[in-house]
Design an enzyme around this catalytic site. Structure first.
Site, PDB file in Angstrom:
ATOM      1  N   LYS A   7       3.845 -15.572   2.473  1.00  0.00           N
ATOM      2  CA  LYS A   7       3.391 -16.124   1.793  1.00  0.00           C
ATOM      3  C   LYS A   7       5.246 -16.257   1.070  1.00  0.00           C
ATOM      4  O   LYS A   7       5.715 -16.116  -0.468  1.00  0.00           O
ATOM      5  CB  LYS A   7       2.603 -15.457   0.062  1.00  0.00           C
ATOM      6  CG  LYS A   7       2.949 -15.577  -1.286  1.00  0.00           C
ATOM      7  CD  LYS A   7       1.267 -17.467  -0.851  1.00  0.00           C
ATOM      8  CE  LYS A   7       1.276 -17.978  -2.295  1.00  0.00           C
ATOM      9  NZ  LYS A   7       0.794 -18.737  -2.413  1.00  0.00           N
ATOM     10  N   ASP A  33      -2.582 -18.122   1.404  1.00  0.00           N
ATOM     11  CA  ASP A  33      -4.025 -19.116   0.820  1.00  0.00           C
ATOM     12  C   ASP A  33      -4.772 -19.886   2.280  1.00  0.00           C
ATOM     13  O   ASP A  33      -5.930 -20.646   2.141  1.00  0.00           O
ATOM     14  CB  ASP A  33      -3.238 -18.435  -0.593  1.00  0.00           C
ATOM     15  CG  ASP A  33      -1.858 -20.104  -0.858  1.00  0.00           C
ATOM     16  OD1 ASP A  33      -1.418 -19.443   0.861  1.00  0.00           O
ATOM     17  OD2 ASP A  33      -1.486 -20.184  -1.419  1.00  0.00           O
ATOM     18  N   ASP A  37     -11.299  -9.057   7.745  1.00  0.00           N
ATOM     19  CA  ASP A  37     -12.062  -8.859   6.596  1.00  0.00           C
ATOM     20  C   ASP A  37     -12.825 -10.371   6.989  1.00  0.00           C
ATOM     21  O   ASP A  37     -14.297 -10.102   6.572  1.00  0.00           O
ATOM     22  CB  ASP A  37     -11.716  -8.371   5.226  1.00  0.00           C
ATOM     23  CG  ASP A  37     -12.399  -6.606   5.617  1.00  0.00           C
ATOM     24  OD1 ASP A  37     -12.016  -6.272   6.497  1.00  0.00           O
ATOM     25  OD2 ASP A  37     -13.094  -6.206   4.234  1.00  0.00           O
ATOM     26  N   ASP A  97      -5.065  -6.914   5.516  1.00  0.00           N
ATOM     27  CA  ASP A  97      -6.698  -6.164   5.216  1.00  0.00           C
ATOM     28  C   ASP A  97      -7.390  -7.196   4.714  1.00  0.00           C
ATOM     29  O   ASP A  97      -8.504  -7.479   5.157  1.00  0.00           O
ATOM     30  CB  ASP A  97      -6.130  -5.940   4.134  1.00  0.00           C
ATOM     31  CG  ASP A  97      -7.203  -4.646   3.691  1.00  0.00           C
ATOM     32  OD1 ASP A  97      -8.017  -4.367   4.498  1.00  0.00           O
ATOM     33  OD2 ASP A  97      -6.818  -3.349   2.654  1.00  0.00           O
ATOM     34  N   TYR A 123       1.385  -1.145  -0.395  1.00  0.00           N
ATOM     35  CA  TYR A 123       0.126   0.000   0.392  1.00  0.00           C
ATOM     36  C   TYR A 123       0.661   0.778  -0.051  1.00  0.00           C
ATOM     37  O   TYR A 123       0.057   2.285  -0.478  1.00  0.00           O
ATOM     38  CB  TYR A 123      -1.226   0.436   1.024  1.00  0.00           C
ATOM     39  CG  TYR A 123      -1.848  -0.887   1.301  1.00  0.00           C
ATOM     40  CD1 TYR A 123      -2.365  -2.084   0.250  1.00  0.00           C
ATOM     41  CD2 TYR A 123      -3.056  -0.932   1.734  1.00  0.00           C
ATOM     42  CE1 TYR A 123      -3.385  -3.030  -0.022  1.00  0.00           C
ATOM     43  CE2 TYR A 123      -3.946  -1.634   1.985  1.00  0.00           C
ATOM     44  CZ  TYR A 123      -3.878  -2.936   1.155  1.00  0.00           C
ATOM     45  OH  TYR A 123      -4.849  -4.441   0.970  1.00  0.00           O
TER      46      TYR A 123
END
Ligand code: NAD
Length: 366
Positions: A195, A228, A256, A252, A144
């Site tokens: 990851k 994942d 959620d 993020d 970001y």
């Protein structure tokens, strides 16, 4: 009488509605606990664009800088959606605010009370005792904020956009300090999510977490998981996590997902803590609900105020050191939400639930 000096940035749509309820709770808490509220309201987001021509005016930053903490509502909505992306409230207010105060540690409790397991899209059999986990998200690094971040037209006429994921070892270590402290205060279990099979930043992330925890937190049970898989595991058996720590974008998305399995955005609070200390020598922080401005229900008096009230409780805990008071507010919210016949409705903010009535119930349980 101890004075609590904080900035109030209510924002847009339901932001001011739920903020008014949190302030109402704080007034009662202050009266009963012999505390003095010393807060200053300031414009942010769309409301600030309308009033001052900027989503994060200099005057608002000054008020925040003079305070010990920021109680934040939420920003954005259809009224400002036609603005260029860089000027939109979320991007032009929240991200710079986090960056300005180096609020790198986002603590998001994922809490679903046992009495409200019906509110989760997960089968009750998978979460018989509800959900009680914590997401620690790195908030000022990664994709970001990394540069270059741009869209260019190439010589052949094609258009290319670039975002850059950057992490420094020191950035990973400082979020670990928060993650370790949080895990230590709970079940001493920490899962780091990355990851590392694909991303260089994740390779550094995993090595740093492994080395840092071996040296500074050998008392914790540390595990690693690819993001994942973590997304699947959260939906399969969320309570296998106790505390998980991850980089900005993964956090993020996972937070959620955590919000949805916990049943209602209207119930989830968050704390974003910085490197800086406030005038009390405690972390300066920004406290906000996990959800957005909910334009679809704004002005109807049905927004669930719990997330904002619980965010205020987090502010008392982290930035003012009032652990007992924070715990009492959390208990009052739990009691109000889980007792009576309107519990499911309250959690979802359905039309039958009045925002003010919910706050009244919380106040009466404090
Ligand atoms: P949202 O979180 O505002 O709403 C999603 C759904 O959850 C809606 O149906 C809404 O009614 C419901 N909901 C959210 N909070 C609730 C509450 N307290 N009580 C009852 N129901 C609640 O997400 P969205 O619709 O995608 O976004 C709306 C606006 O909010 C957008 O402009 C977005 O950019 C902004 N937003 C801001 C923040 C922030 O300020 N931190 C975060 C997320 C979204």
């Amino acid at each position: 009488m101890p004075s609590l000096k904080f900035a109030v940035l209510a924002g847009d749509y339901i932001g001011p509605e739920v903020m008014a309820e949190a302030l109402r709770v704080l007034q009662v808490v202050a009266q009963r606990e012999n505390l003095r509220l010393d807060y200053t309201e300031a414009a942010v987001g769309g409301a600030a664009i309308d009033r001052h021509g900027s989503a994060l005016p200099e005057s608002t930053l000054k008020i925040c800088a003079a305070a010990d903490a920021i109680l934040f509502g939420s920003v954005g909505g259809p009224k400002w959606e036609k603005l260029p992306p860089k000027e939109q409230p979320e991007r032009a207010a929240l991200l710079p605010l986090r960056k300005h105060f180096t609020l790198f540690a986002n603590i998001r409790p994922g809490l679903l009370y046992r009495e409200l397991t019906d509110a989760s899209p997960l089968k009750t059999a998978r979460i018989p005792d509800g959900i009680d986990i914590v997401c620690i998200r790195e908030l000022t690094g990664g994709l970001y904020f990394g540069k270059p971040k741009e869209t260019t037209t190439l010589p052949d006429g094609d258009v290319q956009a670039v975002d850059t994921m950057v992490y420094r070892k020191s950035e990973i270590e400082r979020i670990l300090v928060t993650a370790i402290a949080t895990a230590r205060a709970r079940k001493k279990k920490l899962c780091s999510i990355d990851k590392a099979n694909v991303l260089e930043t994740s390779v550094l992330w995993r090595k740093t977490v492994t080395d840092y925890c071996a040296q500074h937190a050998p008392d914790l049970v540390l595990s690693h998981m690819y993001v994942d898989n973590a997304a699947m595991q959260l939906a399969r058996d969320p309570n296998q996590f106790d505390v998980f720590v991850t980089e900005n974008m993964f956090g993020d998305i996972l937070s959620d997902e955590m919000a949805v399995i916990c049943g209602s955005l209207g119930m989830l609070s968050s704390a974003s803590l910085g490197a800086g200390k406030n005038s009390r020598g405690l972390p300066f922080g920004l406290y906000e609900p996990a959800g957005g401005t909910a334009p679809d229900i704004a002005g109807k008096g049905i927004a669930n105020p719990c997330a904002q009230i619980l965010s205020a409780a987090l502010m008392l805990r982290y930035s003012f050191g009032l652990e007992t008071v924070a715990t009492r507010i959390e208990a009052a919210v739990k009691k109000a939400v889980t007792s009576g016949t309107r519990t499911g409705d309250i959690a979802f903010g359905k039309p039958s639930v009045a925002t003010r009535a919910m706050t009244d119930a919380i106040i009466s349980n404090f």
